[in-house]
Design a protein around this motif. Structure first.
Motif, short mmCIF file in Angstrom:
data_model
loop_
_atom_site.label_atom_id
_atom_site.label_comp_id
_atom_site.label_asym_id
_atom_site.label_seq_id
_atom_site.Cartn_x
_atom_site.Cartn_y
_atom_site.Cartn_z
N ARG A 121 -3.98 1.68 4.06
CA ARG A 121 -3.98 2.60 2.93
C ARG A 121 -2.58 3.18 2.73
O ARG A 121 -1.88 3.49 3.69
CB ARG A 121 -4.97 3.74 3.18
CG ARG A 121 -6.42 3.30 3.20
CD ARG A 121 -7.34 4.49 3.37
NE ARG A 121 -8.74 4.07 3.38
CZ ARG A 121 -9.76 4.92 3.52
NH1 ARG A 121 -9.52 6.21 3.70
NH2 ARG A 121 -11.00 4.48 3.52
N ARG A 122 -2.22 3.34 1.50
CA ARG A 122 -0.93 3.91 1.16
C ARG A 122 -1.13 5.26 0.48
O ARG A 122 -1.89 5.37 -0.49
CB ARG A 122 -0.15 2.97 0.23
CG ARG A 122 0.22 1.65 0.90
CD ARG A 122 0.86 0.68 -0.07
NE ARG A 122 1.26 -0.56 0.59
CZ ARG A 122 1.74 -1.62 -0.04
NH1 ARG A 122 1.85 -1.59 -1.37
NH2 ARG A 122 2.08 -2.70 0.64
N HIS A 123 -0.46 6.26 1.00
CA HIS A 123 -0.62 7.60 0.46
C HIS A 123 0.08 7.72 -0.89
O HIS A 123 0.89 6.87 -1.28
CB HIS A 123 -0.05 8.63 1.43
CG HIS A 123 1.41 8.42 1.73
ND1 HIS A 123 2.42 8.87 0.90
CD2 HIS A 123 2.04 7.83 2.78
CE1 HIS A 123 3.59 8.54 1.39
NE2 HIS A 123 3.40 7.92 2.54
N SER A 124 -0.25 8.79 -1.59
CA SER A 124 0.36 9.03 -2.90
C SER A 124 1.86 9.25 -2.75
O SER A 124 2.33 9.97 -1.87
CB SER A 124 -0.28 10.25 -3.55
OG SER A 124 0.33 10.54 -4.79
N GLY A 125 2.63 8.60 -3.61
CA GLY A 125 4.08 8.71 -3.53
C GLY A 125 4.72 7.75 -2.55
O GLY A 125 5.90 7.89 -2.23
N TRP A 126 3.95 6.75 -2.06
CA TRP A 126 4.47 5.80 -1.09
C TRP A 126 5.60 4.98 -1.71
O TRP A 126 5.54 4.56 -2.88
CB TRP A 126 3.35 4.87 -0.62
CG TRP A 126 3.81 3.79 0.33
CD1 TRP A 126 3.89 3.87 1.68
CD2 TRP A 126 4.24 2.46 -0.02
NE1 TRP A 126 4.34 2.69 2.21
CE2 TRP A 126 4.57 1.80 1.19
CE3 TRP A 126 4.38 1.77 -1.22
CZ2 TRP A 126 5.02 0.48 1.22
CZ3 TRP A 126 4.85 0.48 -1.18
CH2 TRP A 126 5.15 -0.16 0.02
#
Length: 427
Positions: A121-126
């Motif tokens: 999973r990639r967080h917001s703003g990655w």
């Protein structure tokens, strides 16, 4: 000359002082060296009653090098200047190499392992690591300067190029596009794209003119893909001839120019991909953040008649730029080197293991990357050495100085000046 940053015994930021004043404070025992990079002294008493003028931190964000300048807006003096070299492209190349090695292993006649597809999973703003490192490097130094001097505001070159104005130079209805800086955006983009040299003869450090590759009198447009830079001599020689006619017999140069005209800038793409994330994180510091464009920066620098360097570009960012005083300023050159590799198995260029790396990184109290001073009193290498150290378990170290690499220096002669922090420094 860049000033010396000062804090009191309670680590309260004070007014930066001239290096001569710092030397007197150190020689009289009223202060001590707190940090070498950036050079900061700490007073041995509290100074709570001193009024401190607020400073402005200015950033000229680039893909390879970021200019940093701290200025006093009241008198226009540049208090401190630095140029920060990023390692984003090195990270990109390392990731590509790792990807190729892993893909090669999967293609061999060995145990098959399926490639992973978006299973994290990639967080917001990655951002990709090569871009994230640029943002992280800048923020690291913003927070360092925040500790050692009173920063009240930040100026950031948010938009390097106005692509709408570049694509359509005849656009109307926007005040600054009709004003005095019209044309600076397009010219700055072309200077970056054509490496600040004539496209036809390659000459540098001369006035360059914007030139139409396909002549406008024969149907050529003003689009950026039809523009290049040429010296006055080449521009006059070419006139309104077709480029195929002008470069007849120089097929290699012709193909290079035509391909360069259509090729996008990797540096520009890196800046455009990180500028808003950097802006968002700077806003989180709570300081007011002023934004500017590359055209505004060049307009300010041209009016002040200053040479083009990264730190001077940083000092000229934004509409708040006063009349600058840059005489004698010596910028610090900061190069991001990272903290080494976690790879335990060293491989050759084909991906086959050839050595094992030890987990132990600290030897005799030193770590590779520390900046040390060594005074050798006996043996073949008598003398003084200053630079970055490479450690070995045997206690026999190498020191990288400005004159080259010196091998075989015992740890007994070494004294730590600055602990490893992922950067190297010079002036």
């Amino acid at each position: 000359m860049s000033k010396v940053l000062v804090i009191d015994t309670n680590k309260r930021q004070l007014e930066p002082v001239h290096p001569a004043a710092a030397r007197l404070l150190l020689s009289y025992g009223k202060a001590a060296v707190f940090r070498h990079y950036p050079f900061t002294i700490i007073l041995k008493e509290a100074r709570t009653n001193l009024a401190v003028q607020p400073l402005r931190l200015k950033l000229d964000h680039g893909a390879k090098t970021t200019g940093i300048a701290i200025i006093n807006e009241n008198d226009g003096k540049v208090v401190f200047a630095a140029q920060l070299q990023h390692r984003g492209f090195a990270i990109r190349d390392a990731l590509i190499s790792r990807h190729q090695l892993r893909r090669g292993r999967r293609a061999r006649k060995t145990r098959y392992r399926k490639p992973r597809f978006l299973n994290r999973r990639r967080h917001s703003g990655w951002l990709p690591p090569s871009l994230e490192s640029r943002v992280a490097n800048i923020l690291t130094w913003v927070h360092k300067f925040r500790k050692y001097c009173k920063i009240a505001a930040i100026s950031q070159e948010l938009v390097k190029f106005d692509t709408q104005l570049i694509e359509n130079p005849d656009i109307n209805g926007v005040e600054y596009q009709q004003g005095t800086i019209a044309g600076y955006e397009l010219r700055e983009y072309l200077l970056e794209k054509w490496n600040r040299q004539c496209a036809y003869c390659g000459i540098k450090d001369v006035p360059l003119q914007v030139e139409h590759i396909h002549p406008k009198s024969k149907g050529g447009s003003n689009r950026v893909s039809n523009l290049c830079l040429a010296c006055e001599s080449c521009n006059v020689k070419k006139g309104n001839r077709l480029i195929q006619e002008f470069l007849k017999g120089k097929q290699g140069l012709l193909n290079k120019i035509l391909s360069q005209a259509k090729r996008p800038l990797a540096d520009t793409a890196a800046v455009n991909a990180t500028r808003w994330e950097l802006f968002r994180r700077l806003k989180e510091t709570g300081w007011p953040v002023e934004c500017g464009t590359g055209g505004r920066t060049k307009f300010n620098r041209t009016n002040l008649r200053l040479p083009k360097t990264h730190w001077i570009d940083a000092a000229c960012v934004g509409a708040s730029t006063p009349k600058l005083k840059v005489d004698g300023v010596k910028p610090m050159l900061i190069k991001a080197t990272g903290h080494g590799t976690r790879q335990m198995c060293g491989t050759d260029k084909y991906g086959f293991p050839i050595r094992h790396r030890s987990r132990t990184q600290i030897h005799q109290g030193f770590q590779t990357g520390d900046i040390v001073k060594a005074v050798v009193t006996k043996g073949k290498k008598v003398g003084g050495y200053f630079g970055r150290v490479s450690c070995r378990a045997t206690g026999c170290f190498d020191i990288s100085t400005k004159d080259g690499r010196v091998q075989g220096i015992s740890h007994k002669y070494c004294q730590v000046i600055h602990r490893k922090d992922g950067y190297t420094y010079c002036f």
